[in-house]
Design a protein around this motif. Structure first.
Motif, mmCIF file in Angstrom:
data_model
loop_
_atom_site.group_PDB
_atom_site.id
_atom_site.type_symbol
_atom_site.label_atom_id
_atom_site.label_comp_id
_atom_site.label_asym_id
_atom_site.label_seq_id
_atom_site.Cartn_x
_atom_site.Cartn_y
_atom_site.Cartn_z
ATOM 1 N N UNK A 68 18.927 -36.895 -50.183
ATOM 2 C CA UNK A 68 19.732 -37.837 -48.685
ATOM 3 C C UNK A 68 17.851 -37.707 -47.987
ATOM 4 N N UNK A 69 17.989 -39.943 -47.746
ATOM 5 C CA UNK A 69 16.395 -39.336 -46.789
ATOM 6 C C UNK A 69 17.206 -41.075 -46.142
ATOM 7 N N UNK A 70 17.053 -40.346 -44.536
ATOM 8 C CA UNK A 70 17.537 -41.873 -43.702
ATOM 9 C C UNK A 70 16.442 -43.448 -44.162
ATOM 10 N N UNK A 71 16.913 -44.491 -43.909
ATOM 11 C CA UNK A 71 15.872 -44.948 -44.444
ATOM 12 C C UNK A 71 15.584 -45.885 -43.544
ATOM 13 N N UNK A 72 15.121 -44.820 -41.714
ATOM 14 C CA UNK A 72 14.249 -45.306 -41.048
ATOM 15 C C UNK A 72 13.141 -43.986 -40.827
ATOM 16 N N UNK A 73 13.056 -43.232 -41.684
ATOM 17 C CA UNK A 73 12.233 -42.313 -42.157
ATOM 18 C C UNK A 73 10.955 -42.967 -42.029
ATOM 19 N N UNK A 74 9.950 -42.408 -41.196
ATOM 20 C CA UNK A 74 8.826 -42.821 -41.343
ATOM 21 C C UNK A 74 8.589 -43.814 -40.379
ATOM 22 N N UNK A 75 9.172 -44.491 -39.464
ATOM 23 C CA UNK A 75 9.117 -45.605 -38.973
ATOM 24 C C UNK A 75 8.099 -45.377 -37.146
ATOM 25 N N UNK A 76 8.213 -44.380 -37.000
ATOM 26 C CA UNK A 76 7.235 -44.380 -36.100
ATOM 27 C C UNK A 76 5.698 -43.637 -36.468
ATOM 28 N N UNK A 77 5.665 -43.935 -37.470
ATOM 29 C CA UNK A 77 4.658 -43.549 -38.426
ATOM 30 C C UNK A 77 3.571 -45.746 -38.419
#
Ligand SMILES: Nc1nc2c(c(=O)[nH]1)N[C@H]1C(S)=C(S)[C@@H](COP(=O)(O)O)O[C@H]1N2
Ligand SMILES: [Mo]
Length: 365
Positions: free
Chosen positions: A97-106
């Motif tokens: 499972x991965x959050x769709x917002x993963x990597x947002x802060x980059x």
């Protein structure tokens, strides 16, 4: 004299650069990520899986009077208690499972929301029954189009008061191997992961996997709830209606070698050959074809293990000969459909689906 309620009239959401605000630190404290050293495990240990909870964790004191309601466009509304669900054929499956917002802060500028870097992912063994086996017991009308999955958690986003709810088309609900899970890694769900029951939609980003599931409503139109149409869409800008987010994009992470500096988490390691390993996954049950390990931008092929399950991430490893000084390690996965991770983030208005390569700085001496 009346004042405008600032919670129900929050104004326009915006982007930001530079320092994180106290509100964002507060969000990050509530929604923890996986520790990257946990990438050594096939199955993420309980308590180390990432967490994304929009509102408050609802507290179910006693499951004796708990029911999953099924209503709407059905011949007769019905409900199932946990015991009735547990009488259906059991499934137990590893799902990444991965959050769709993963990597947002980059992504610069950064959308103001949960400020994930790389860590919103985990792989758990989810135990329960198939959603399709439950639906086989329900007389769904021919006019049915979608199923709405309602969580017990209510809150406000964008000034809109709502329960966390997501829908799937009838076809998606039957064909995507969805699980109604009451167990995670062989134990009852922890409160923060959806106790007593949650949906797991394998191969999709996490938002579809509704926690604290308490109702399934069959509807004869397409669902317009906040979490369905106002967010979880790929958008270029605020006016773009966007496209719904479904499956995870191909991605890989590496387990940082050496030892970390407490404040910066920069890595210190010995000069010499190091084995570097990590995990790679893609969406919709698509397997990984190859992983490349990068040292200062020079790529070499890593060895990739076969998947341990259709929806489970794959282990990979490679060797790096690291000389003295500062270096950048990175990894890049390609799935069997030829989808490859981009070298830099692809723009999205709210920072969704950032699957750019994982990069870390190390210092060797
Ligand atoms: N009821 C409910 N379900 C939810 C959420 C939520 O806030 N409430 N968050 C979703 C999102 S965005 C993600 S990424 C996953 C996270 O699941 P986890 O916290 O068990 O890792 O749950 C999804 N299901
Ligand atoms: Mo998410």
């Amino acid at each position: 004299m009346t004042t405008r309620n600032p919670i129900l009239n929050p104004g326009v959401r915006h982007h930001q650069e530079g320092d994180f605000t106290a509100a964002q630190v507060q969000l990050a404290n509530r929604n923890s990520g996986i520790h990257l050293e946990m990438l050594q495990h096939d199955i993420t240990p309980l308590g180390m899986h990432y967490l994304l909870t929009h509102f408050d964790v609802p507290y179910v004191k006693d499951t004796a009077d708990w029911q999953l309601e099924i209503e709407g466009d059905v011949a007769a509304a019905t409900s199932f208690d946990l015991k009735a669900l547990m009488e259906l054929p059991r499934v137990s499956e590893q799902v990444t499972l991965e959050c769709a917002g993963n990597g947002r802060a980059l992504i610069t500028p950064r959308w103001v929301s949960q400020p994930w870097s790389y860590e919103a992912v985990g792989n758990a063994e989810w135990g329960g029954c198939r959603l399709s086996d439950l639906l086989a017991q329900v007389d769904i009308n021919a006019t049915a189009i979608e199923l709405v999955f309602s969580g017990a958690d209510q809150g406000i986003d964008g000034g809109v008061v709502h329960f966390f709810e997501r829908s799937l088309s009838v076809q998606q609900a039957l064909e995507h191997d969805a699980i109604l899970a009451w167990e995670m890694n062989g134990l009852p769900l922890l409160p923060q992961h959806g106790f007593p029951l949650r949906l797991i939609v394998p191969g999709w980003y996490g938002m579809a996997s509704v926690k604290w599931l308490r109702r399934i409503t069959v509807i004869d139109h397409s669902f317009q709830g906040y979490q369905q149409v106002k967010t979880y869409r790929y958008r270029q800008d605020a006016d773009d209606p966007g496209v719904p987010i479904t499956g995870m994009r191909v991605k890989s992470l590496l387990m940082p070698p050496g030892i970390p500096d407490w404040l910066t988490r920069r890595r210190l390691l010995d000069v010499g050959v190091h084995e570097v390993s990590g995990r790679a996954w893609s969406g919709h049950g698509v397997a990984i074809d190859k992983v490349e390990l990068g040292l200062n931008g020079n790529w070499s092929l890593a060895e990739v293990d076969p998947p341990t399950g259709k929806y489970s991430w794959q282990a990979w490893r490679g060797a790096c000969d690291i000389g003295p000084g500062q270096h950048e390690l990175s990894c890049r996965a390609t799935d069997v459909n030829g989808q490859v991770q981009p070298l830099a983030p692809v723009w999205d208005q709210s920072g969704m689906g950032n699957n750019a390569v994982h990069r870390i700085e190390v210092w060797a001496e």
